[in-house]
Design an enzyme around this catalytic site. Structure first.
Site, mmCIF file in Angstrom:
data_model
loop_
_atom_site.group_PDB
_atom_site.id
_atom_site.type_symbol
_atom_site.label_atom_id
_atom_site.label_comp_id
_atom_site.label_asym_id
_atom_site.label_seq_id
_atom_site.Cartn_x
_atom_site.Cartn_y
_atom_site.Cartn_z
ATOM 1 N N ASP A 106 6.296 0.132 -8.659
ATOM 2 C CA ASP A 106 4.957 -0.289 -8.222
ATOM 3 C C ASP A 106 4.428 0.454 -7.002
ATOM 4 O O ASP A 106 3.420 0.052 -6.442
ATOM 5 C CB ASP A 106 4.927 -1.803 -7.972
ATOM 6 C CG ASP A 106 5.361 -2.179 -6.571
ATOM 7 O OD1 ASP A 106 6.311 -1.560 -6.056
ATOM 8 O OD2 ASP A 106 4.729 -3.078 -5.994
ATOM 9 N N GLU A 107 5.097 1.508 -6.586
ATOM 10 C CA GLU A 107 4.551 2.212 -5.422
ATOM 11 C C GLU A 107 4.772 3.713 -5.515
ATOM 12 O O GLU A 107 5.725 4.187 -6.131
ATOM 13 C CB GLU A 107 5.130 1.668 -4.110
ATOM 14 C CG GLU A 107 6.604 1.870 -3.967
ATOM 15 C CD GLU A 107 7.114 1.424 -2.607
ATOM 16 O OE1 GLU A 107 6.615 1.906 -1.570
ATOM 17 O OE2 GLU A 107 8.029 0.586 -2.588
HETATM 18 N N1 DCP Z 1 11.752 -6.288 -6.704
HETATM 19 C C1 DCP Z 1 12.964 -6.854 -7.100
HETATM 20 N N2 DCP Z 1 13.899 -7.211 -6.157
HETATM 21 C C2 DCP Z 1 13.659 -7.021 -4.838
HETATM 22 C C3 DCP Z 1 12.440 -6.431 -4.422
HETATM 23 C C4 DCP Z 1 11.509 -6.084 -5.392
HETATM 24 O O1 DCP Z 1 13.187 -7.034 -8.295
HETATM 25 N N3 DCP Z 1 14.569 -7.363 -3.932
HETATM 26 C C5 DCP Z 1 10.747 -5.963 -7.735
HETATM 27 C C6 DCP Z 1 9.771 -7.093 -7.891
HETATM 28 C C7 DCP Z 1 8.526 -6.637 -7.239
HETATM 29 C C8 DCP Z 1 8.599 -5.123 -7.378
HETATM 30 O O2 DCP Z 1 9.987 -4.812 -7.371
HETATM 31 O O3 DCP Z 1 7.371 -7.176 -7.857
HETATM 32 C C9 DCP Z 1 7.884 -4.388 -6.272
HETATM 33 O O4 DCP Z 1 8.478 -4.649 -5.023
HETATM 34 P P1 DCP Z 1 7.632 -4.844 -3.724
HETATM 35 O O5 DCP Z 1 8.575 -4.820 -2.584
HETATM 36 O O6 DCP Z 1 6.487 -3.886 -3.692
HETATM 37 O O7 DCP Z 1 7.074 -6.345 -3.825
HETATM 38 P P2 DCP Z 1 5.803 -6.902 -4.565
HETATM 39 O O8 DCP Z 1 4.990 -5.821 -5.199
HETATM 40 O O9 DCP Z 1 6.238 -7.972 -5.498
HETATM 41 O O10 DCP Z 1 4.995 -7.602 -3.415
HETATM 42 P P3 DCP Z 1 4.155 -6.919 -2.246
HETATM 43 O O11 DCP Z 1 2.765 -7.419 -2.437
HETATM 44 O O12 DCP Z 1 4.775 -7.400 -0.980
HETATM 45 O O13 DCP Z 1 4.267 -5.422 -2.429
HETATM 46 MG MG MG Z 2 4.480 -4.119 -4.168
#
Ligand code: DCP
Ligand code: MG
Length: 394
Positions: A106-107
């Site tokens: 996602d990044e």
């Molecule tokens: N992820 C995971 N386990 C983790 C961290 C992340 O499985 N310990 C997965 C779920 C997230 C995705 O990776 O949706 C992307 O991680 P991010 O850290 O970017 O977190 P999010 O996109 O969910 O939230 P944010 O809005 O903080 O970026």
């Molecule tokens: Mg994210």
């Protein structure tokens, strides 16, 4: 004229946001992805921003998340779905620049220098990408736009969700100095504890330190942390971060001697690998078999194919051949693994000297299988051999 160069894009609550998009009844609710039964072991992969208000975050045990918010909705999630969305995102980025460095599903970092004439200035490009992600994927992202990777990464994070933060050259000190040391990319809990024990709690204070002192306290990484704290980061966007192999292993609950069973597991593993090769638009040329015997002795055997492939059948047949070359008589097996290496992305090979009809036909068959999987999901089609395995395990 301006110094902005790098865009860092990071989706908001990625897995959770995809679930909400696909099921609007979840909208506005605390949603936890990681497991559908919070009584079972497991950790939070991510959660919606509504759930974050209860202190839930990634990597927290599901039981703890449940304790904090018993009325949250718990879901296992669907990794393949997220992978598909991720590919769509990367395709959007690719329209604007070839210089993309994905950091996870996602990044990504985008280097947009030289794209101005086609798409406008970096801020304009980021706005366009934001709108296109919303339109094509129905999702929100946060953006950091800055002169380098370090600043862009912090900037995208600082006003999440739906952040859009620009750090221009003249604002670097103003932006970085007040931030707590934990916001620094690359500073983990250990380093931050060391820094805090020295009374250093903000990035500005790191910047003011003597770099020699910092190095003596933090070791070799100290100098770089000091430079980053000044906003200096020379790292380039690395587009060639290639995966070297795609593999999968299976450890048996009890050591086995049954060759049929072994082959059925092999089949399951190769299906998985083939799917991942397909999703990554990759083909492989070397198949490696790994076996660990009951006495923990581990062996590997490899075979080079005459044509690159992502076909589960070809990989399976190669693995079976490797297996049949071994003398497994009287041996018990603890683990079996298969990997495919020699990977080619977006394979564009010259035609082989001698046409390999068999392989080519098989590659076409695999293409059809993968298209069926795209349309009907993972369980839409699988080899009959896997059915045997499922029956056996009942
Ligand atoms: N992820 C995971 N386990 C983790 C961290 C992340 O499985 N310990 C997965 C779920 C997230 C995705 O990776 O949706 C992307 O991680 P991010 O850290 O970017 O977190 P999010 O996109 O969910 O939230 P944010 O809005 O903080 O970026
Ligand atoms: Mg994210």
């Amino acid at each position: 004229m301006h110094s902005l160069k790098i865009i860092h894009v990071d989706m908001d609550a990625f897995y959770a946001a995809v679930e909400v998009r696909d099921n609007p009844a979840l909208e506005g609710k605390p949603l936890v992805i990681g497991g559908d039964n919070p009584q079972q072991r497991g950790v939070v992969a991510t959660c919606s921003y509504e759930a974050r208000k209860f202190g839930i975050h990634s990597a927290m045990p599901l039981s703890e998340a449940f304790r904090r918010c018993p009325h949250a909705i718990f879901m296992a999630g669907n990794h393949q779905r997220y992978q598909e969305v991720s590919q769509k995102l990367m395709a959007i980025f690719r329209k604007y620049t070839p210089l993309i460095e994905p950091l996870s599903l996602d990044e990504a970092f985008l280097d947009v220098t030289g794209c101005e004439r086609l798409f406008g200035e970096p801020i304009t490009i980021a706005r366009k990408i934001k709108a296109e992600i919303k339109e094509k994927c129905g999702l929100n992202a946060s953006f950091g736009i800055a002169p380098n990777k370090f600043l862009a990464k912090i900037a995208s994070d600082i006003e999440k969700p739906q952040g859009f933060v620009v750090v221009s050259k003249n604002d670097i000190g103003k932006f970085l100095n007040p931030l707590p040391v934990e916001k620094m990319w690359g500073v983990g809990p250990k380093t931050s504890a060391t820094l805090r024990s020295l009374g250093i709690d903000t990035i500005g204070k790191i910047a003011q330190m003597d770099p020699k002192l910092l190095s003596s306290r933090l070791g070799v990484g100290g100098r770089q942390i000091w430079e980053l704290a000044q906003g200096i980061d020379q790292r380039q966007v690395e587009t060639m971060r290639v995966v070297k192999s795609v593999g999968k292993e299976y450890t048996f609950a009890q050591n086995i001697t049954d060759l049929d069973y072994l082959e059925a597991v092999l089949c399951l593993l190769t299906e998985n690998i083939s799917r991942r090769l397909f999703l990554g638009a990759q083909e492989g040329t070397i198949v490696t078999l790994k076996l660990r015997y009951g006495d923990f002795k581990t062996i590997t055997r490899r075979l080079k194919l005459s044509l690159s492939t992502q076909s589960s059948q070809i990989i399976y047949r190669a693995a079976k051949k490797l297996l049949s070359n071994l003398d497994l008589h009287g041996k018990s097996i603890r683990l079996i693994g298969i990997s495919v290496s020699g990977l080619i992305v977006d394979a564009q090979l010259p035609p082989p000297l001698f046409p390999q009809w068999d392989l080519e036909k098989e590659n076409r068959r695999e293409q059809v299988v993968q298209e069926i999987k795209d349309r009907f999901g993972e369980q839409g089609i699988f080899t009959a051999r896997i059915m045997e395995l499922k029956d056996k395990e009942k």
